[in-house]
Design an enzyme around this catalytic site. Sequence first.
Site, PDB file in Angstrom:
ATOM      1  N   LYS A  71       1.096  -1.246  -0.209  1.00 31.37           N
ATOM      2  CA  LYS A  71      -0.083  -0.163   0.007  1.00 31.37           C
ATOM      3  C   LYS A  71       0.927   1.308   0.081  1.00 31.37           C
ATOM      4  CE  LYS A  71      -3.951   1.643   0.419  1.00 31.37           C
ATOM      5  NZ  LYS A  71      -3.624   3.021  -0.424  1.00 31.37           N
ATOM      6  N   LYS A 107       5.519   2.394  -2.645  1.00 30.29           N
ATOM      7  CA  LYS A 107       5.338   3.948  -3.292  1.00 30.29           C
ATOM      8  C   LYS A 107       5.693   3.768  -4.697  1.00 30.29           C
ATOM      9  CE  LYS A 107       4.701   7.795  -0.995  1.00 30.29           C
ATOM     10  NZ  LYS A 107       3.799   7.903  -0.073  1.00 30.29           N
ATOM     11  N   ASN A 222      -2.319  19.653   0.833  1.00 34.32           N
ATOM     12  CA  ASN A 222      -3.624  18.693   1.688  1.00 34.32           C
ATOM     13  C   ASN A 222      -3.320  18.569   2.947  1.00 34.32           C
ATOM     14  OD1 ASN A 222      -4.880  15.777   2.193  1.00 34.32           O
ATOM     15  ND2 ASN A 222      -6.110  17.149   1.368  1.00 34.32           N
TER      16      ASN A 222
END
Length: 419
Positions: A71, A107, A222
Amino acid sequence: MTVYSGPVFDMAANQFGVIADYLAIPADERDRLLLPKRAVVVSCPIHRDDGSTAVFEGYRVQHHLTLGPTKGGTRFAASVDLGEVAALAIWMSWKCALVGLPYGGAKGGIGVDPSSLSAHELESLSRRYMQEMIPFVGPHIDVMAPDMGTNEQVMAWFMDTYSMYQGRTVTEIVTGKPVSAGGTLGRREATGRGVAHLAKRVMTERSIGLNTATAVIQGFGNVGSIAAAELQAMGVTIVAVSDHTCALHRQAGLDVADLMRHVAKHGSLLGYSEELQCDPVSMLTLPCDVLVPAATERVIDASIAGKLQCRILAEGANGPTTPDADLVLEKRQDEIFLIPDILCNAGGVVVSYFEWVQDLQQLFWEEEEVTRREYQILNRAFDQMASRAKRDKIFNRTAAMAIGVERVRAGKITRGLFP
């Protein structure tokens, strides 16, 4: 001999060496724990709007698949290279293990400045990258997510490209998607909310009043902007913020909502105010209760670490503090409480996990449920880190990483040599 190189990978390797020594991991086990299982480098050709052809290099590193699929985010930035991507994948492994998720770290990225692309070119490059990755990813192999330079729209293009190849909609191939395309409520805000939640917890435990506290936010993307908004909503005064274009400082406090409106309209903080501008490096050392480095790697070195005047260092970015800075901060533990990156910014991957689970089950939660579960997992990991640090009288980063490394190592020992 390794294909991975560069200052960011060297930093990850250095950190692992510290943990391996602390855990007394035998020398013949260390490379298997550190070196990624798989690295893919692809060429991504696209047609530019002027009719020319441009080729960009894309990367994906899967660190380990021992505990489940990998992930990790996908970064579009000019600085992206294989060593940086590998380091980020390694950190993601320790992060997922620390918070108890059934993932290994991954990644990806493309070496490109996304601001140099038109909307059409960005879509073409996003779709081409995913097309090249299809043989190596899948909902139970490697699940992508956004990172620096990518967003919900890029994830939607990734998902759509993969789905067209499969002949059916596969929402669970990526997380961080728009809610309208199978995303979860609360994902966009998750990382920043987690940073603010953990900072609030430390302020409460250290008897720092929220209504009198101050914060400095480096990086107003963000993560930084959401963390700033959440802290301000708690009563904390945001005295300084910065992005890659400028830094702004006002001791009486900045209006975070107004800053966010400016960035939404103009793309950066530049042009918000000439008179409030300050030096972005000096901003890191302003007196404050909470410092949130939420930009990129290696921004706090030993020199800056010695000058910090914060009481809490909440690492919103991955790897913002260098190993030589850690040596300084370890000596300043009574003054500065470190919330290490693999815990502080883990809210993003926690809620990405929730999104993946909801997509697999086709059963979606309310935002309050998402946020409650996120904070529950972060609190549990914080308790484990704090307990380990107190028990062994070690630095918070050492404690957090040791828990993550131990769990990955235990999985490898239990399963054997294959995964």
